[in-house]
Write an enzyme that holds these catalytic residues in place. Structure first.
Site, PDB file in Angstrom:
ATOM      1  N   ASN A   1       0.355  -9.567  -6.409  1.00  0.00           N
ATOM      2  CA  ASN A   1      -0.314  -9.076  -5.186  1.00  0.00           C
ATOM      3  C   ASN A   1      -1.012  -7.732  -5.393  1.00  0.00           C
ATOM      4  O   ASN A   1      -0.371  -6.769  -5.847  1.00  0.00           O
ATOM      5  CB  ASN A   1       0.731  -8.892  -4.084  1.00  0.00           C
ATOM      6  CG  ASN A   1       1.072 -10.183  -3.394  1.00  0.00           C
ATOM      7  OD1 ASN A   1       0.849 -11.257  -3.922  1.00  0.00           O
ATOM      8  ND2 ASN A   1       1.625 -10.067  -2.190  1.00  0.00           N
TER       9      ASN A   1
ATOM     10  N   ARG B   1      -8.545  -0.689  -2.457  1.00  0.00           N
ATOM     11  CA  ARG B   1      -8.796   0.420  -1.513  1.00  0.00           C
ATOM     12  C   ARG B   1      -9.198   1.682  -2.264  1.00  0.00           C
ATOM     13  O   ARG B   1     -10.056   2.433  -1.821  1.00  0.00           O
ATOM     14  CB  ARG B   1      -7.535   0.717  -0.711  1.00  0.00           C
ATOM     15  CG  ARG B   1      -7.161  -0.412   0.193  1.00  0.00           C
ATOM     16  CD  ARG B   1      -5.854  -0.151   0.897  1.00  0.00           C
ATOM     17  NE  ARG B   1      -5.561  -1.314   1.701  1.00  0.00           N
ATOM     18  CZ  ARG B   1      -4.415  -1.561   2.273  1.00  0.00           C
ATOM     19  NH1 ARG B   1      -3.429  -0.713   2.159  1.00  0.00           N
ATOM     20  NH2 ARG B   1      -4.235  -2.655   2.976  1.00  0.00           N
TER      21      ARG B   1
ATOM     22  N   HIS C   1       5.070  -8.298  -5.307  1.00  0.00           N
ATOM     23  CA  HIS C   1       4.300  -7.438  -4.394  1.00  0.00           C
ATOM     24  C   HIS C   1       4.200  -6.052  -5.039  1.00  0.00           C
ATOM     25  O   HIS C   1       4.983  -5.708  -5.910  1.00  0.00           O
ATOM     26  CB  HIS C   1       5.021  -7.324  -3.045  1.00  0.00           C
ATOM     27  CG  HIS C   1       4.815  -8.534  -2.186  1.00  0.00           C
ATOM     28  ND1 HIS C   1       4.151  -8.496  -0.992  1.00  0.00           N
ATOM     29  CD2 HIS C   1       5.180  -9.818  -2.372  1.00  0.00           C
ATOM     30  CE1 HIS C   1       4.116  -9.700  -0.465  1.00  0.00           C
ATOM     31  NE2 HIS C   1       4.745 -10.538  -1.285  1.00  0.00           N
ATOM     32  N   GLY C   2       3.230  -5.274  -4.574  1.00  0.00           N
ATOM     33  CA  GLY C   2       3.113  -3.905  -5.080  1.00  0.00           C
ATOM     34  C   GLY C   2       2.695  -3.868  -6.535  1.00  0.00           C
ATOM     35  O   GLY C   2       3.227  -3.090  -7.326  1.00  0.00           O
TER      36      GLY C   2
ATOM     37  N   ASP D   1      -0.512 -12.986   4.323  1.00  0.00           N
ATOM     38  CA  ASP D   1       0.422 -12.052   3.684  1.00  0.00           C
ATOM     39  C   ASP D   1       1.257 -11.348   4.772  1.00  0.00           C
ATOM     40  O   ASP D   1       0.715 -10.928   5.808  1.00  0.00           O
ATOM     41  CB  ASP D   1      -0.420 -11.031   2.893  1.00  0.00           C
ATOM     42  CG  ASP D   1       0.403 -10.174   1.954  1.00  0.00           C
ATOM     43  OD1 ASP D   1       1.485 -10.611   1.532  1.00  0.00           O
ATOM     44  OD2 ASP D   1      -0.062  -9.050   1.625  1.00  0.00           O
ATOM     45  N   HIS D   2       2.546 -11.206   4.538  1.00  0.00           N
ATOM     46  CA  HIS D   2       3.443 -10.440   5.436  1.00  0.00           C
ATOM     47  C   HIS D   2       3.357 -10.819   6.911  1.00  0.00           C
ATOM     48  O   HIS D   2       3.120  -9.966   7.776  1.00  0.00           O
ATOM     49  CB  HIS D   2       3.176  -8.931   5.306  1.00  0.00           C
ATOM     50  CG  HIS D   2       3.632  -8.362   4.006  1.00  0.00           C
ATOM     51  ND1 HIS D   2       4.948  -8.255   3.657  1.00  0.00           N
ATOM     52  CD2 HIS D   2       2.930  -7.896   2.949  1.00  0.00           C
ATOM     53  CE1 HIS D   2       5.046  -7.745   2.440  1.00  0.00           C
ATOM     54  NE2 HIS D   2       3.825  -7.515   1.985  1.00  0.00           N
TER      55      HIS D   2
ATOM     56  N   SER E   1      -0.378  -3.169  -7.884  1.00  0.00           N
ATOM     57  CA  SER E   1      -1.599  -2.430  -8.251  1.00  0.00           C
ATOM     58  C   SER E   1      -1.338  -1.482  -9.411  1.00  0.00           C
ATOM     59  O   SER E   1      -0.231  -0.950  -9.573  1.00  0.00           O
ATOM     60  CB  SER E   1      -2.124  -1.628  -7.047  1.00  0.00           C
ATOM     61  OG  SER E   1      -2.890  -2.464  -6.209  1.00  0.00           O
TER      62      SER E   1
ATOM     63  N   HIS F   1       4.800  -0.995  -2.323  1.00  0.00           N
ATOM     64  CA  HIS F   1       3.405  -1.021  -1.882  1.00  0.00           C
ATOM     65  C   HIS F   1       2.807   0.382  -1.953  1.00  0.00           C
ATOM     66  O   HIS F   1       3.528   1.365  -1.859  1.00  0.00           O
ATOM     67  CB  HIS F   1       3.334  -1.511  -0.429  1.00  0.00           C
ATOM     68  CG  HIS F   1       3.739  -2.943  -0.254  1.00  0.00           C
ATOM     69  ND1 HIS F   1       4.803  -3.327   0.524  1.00  0.00           N
ATOM     70  CD2 HIS F   1       3.217  -4.079  -0.766  1.00  0.00           C
ATOM     71  CE1 HIS F   1       4.906  -4.657   0.496  1.00  0.00           C
ATOM     72  NE2 HIS F   1       3.965  -5.134  -0.283  1.00  0.00           N
TER      73      HIS F   1
HETATM   74  P1  13P Z   1      -0.246  -2.885  -3.807  1.00  0.00           P
HETATM   75  O1  13P Z   1      -0.035  -1.858  -2.735  1.00  0.00           O
HETATM   76  O2  13P Z   1       0.404  -2.464  -5.089  1.00  0.00           O
HETATM   77  O3  13P Z   1      -1.661  -3.223  -4.013  1.00  0.00           O
HETATM   78  O4  13P Z   1       0.490  -4.217  -3.348  1.00  0.00           O
HETATM   79  C1  13P Z   1      -0.126  -5.052  -2.395  1.00  0.00           C
HETATM   80  C2  13P Z   1       0.776  -6.117  -1.914  1.00  0.00           C
HETATM   81  O5  13P Z   1       1.866  -6.319  -2.393  1.00  0.00           O
HETATM   82  C3  13P Z   1       0.277  -6.959  -0.805  1.00  0.00           C
HETATM   83  O6  13P Z   1       1.279  -7.724  -0.231  1.00  0.00           O
END
Ligand code: 13P
Length: 303
Positions: A250, A256, A206-207, A77-78, A209, A175
């Protein structure tokens, strides 16, 4: 990875979970095994330097033996150019993400194309990113002012010129635990337009959660100081995103938050104890449940 995407496209979102240690690897694989759905296991450059790539590879290999029914793909990732080259050369990854989204359009194309060529020569798939996500993840911190939505017309040109296998799009998520201000949310207009121009091409969110309010309250009741505007994405929005071509979802922040809640409650409730095994076991159990429920909640129709 491309096979997982082919099977999932338009039917369910594939959960992509970031792992940093043994407890997370156990929890993610056990949850995937219970869900009977494919998953993507993600490793970031920070997790590689925290754990050491050899440790991570050893743990993933062990998980593959212990949870042999799990259908998974291993993803970086990234990554930047160096991270991607090193992951491709390791022979261990099924796919890498080259994140040159903060470069201008032409530079992003040239960096991504170079990684695609290397990766495809080694049978590794490539996720690229166009547009800029806000928020904080690991050592990347983008203020919301720098965020920029993906331009659908540019997305078509980008995919055609780079030959990447999936595209991370910026459509309003960010994120971290503070995703949306006020009523802001996902831009489905942008997502639908990208899907209409790139039919059946797997998009990545992404992002993604959920940042559940009850988790935030439990963390704060056990001594945490998370802010009141912590907010994530609803399941309904995720399902609508899947309908619009999002195939990879993602997730890192929720894992966490779960870890933080388990540790804080454990030490608040048993201040006389000093044992990593007890909260570690609770975390693995709860993470397995979380991953199973998360994967199952992303299904639109039976796979
Ligand atoms: P979150 O911060 O929403 O969990 O997204 C994680 C992410 O996009 C990892 O690349």
């Amino acid at each position: 990875m491309t096979d997982i995407f082919d099977r999932a496209y338009g039917k369910y979102g594939v959960g992509a979970f970031n792992v940093f240690n043994a407890e997370q690897i156990h929890g993610v694989f056990r949850g995937a095994s219970d869900s009977r759905l494919p998953i993507i296991v993600q490793i970031t450059p920070v997790s590689r330097s925290y754990m050491n790539p050899k440790f991570l590879e050893g743990m993933i290999t062990a998980a593959e033996l212990v949870y042999e029914s799990v259908d998974f793909s291993l993803h970086l990732d990234h990554g930047n150019v160096e991270h991607c080259r090193s992951a491709i050369e390791s022979g261990f990854y099924n796919s890498v993400m080259i994140d040159s989204s903060r470069e201008d359009f032409e530079k992003n194309i040239s960096i991504t194309s170079e990684i695609v060529k290397r990766a495809h020569d080694s049978n590794v798939a490539v996720e690229a990113e166009l547009g800029i996500l806000g928020g904080k993840e690991d050592d990347i911190n983008m203020g919301s002012d720098s965020a920029r939505y993906t331009d659908p017309d540019q997305a078509v040109e980008f995919v055609n010129r780079t030959c990447c296998d999936s595209l991370a799009v910026a459509v309003g998520t960010s994120h971290g635990a503070y995703k949306f201000k006020g009523e802001s949310g996902l831009s489905f207009d942008v997502l639908k337009r990208i899907q209409s121009l790139l039919p059946r091409f797997p998009l990545v969110l992404h992002g993604a959660s959920a940042v559940r309010g009850d988790e935030i309250s439990r963390i704060n009741n056990a001594g945490g100081k998370l802010k009141a505007d912590a907010k994530g994405i609803t399941n309904e929005d995720l399902l609508n995103a899947v309908r619009c071509g999002v195939t990879k979802i993602n997730i890192a922040t929720d894992m966490r938050l779960l870890w933080t809640r388990v540790q804080r409650e454990f030490f608040r409730n048993s201040p006389e104890l000093f044992d990593p095994v007890l909260p570690g076991k609770t975390y693995m159990d709860e993470l397995a449940n979380f991953v199973r429920r998360r994967c199952q909640s992303l299904v639109l129709s039976e796979p």
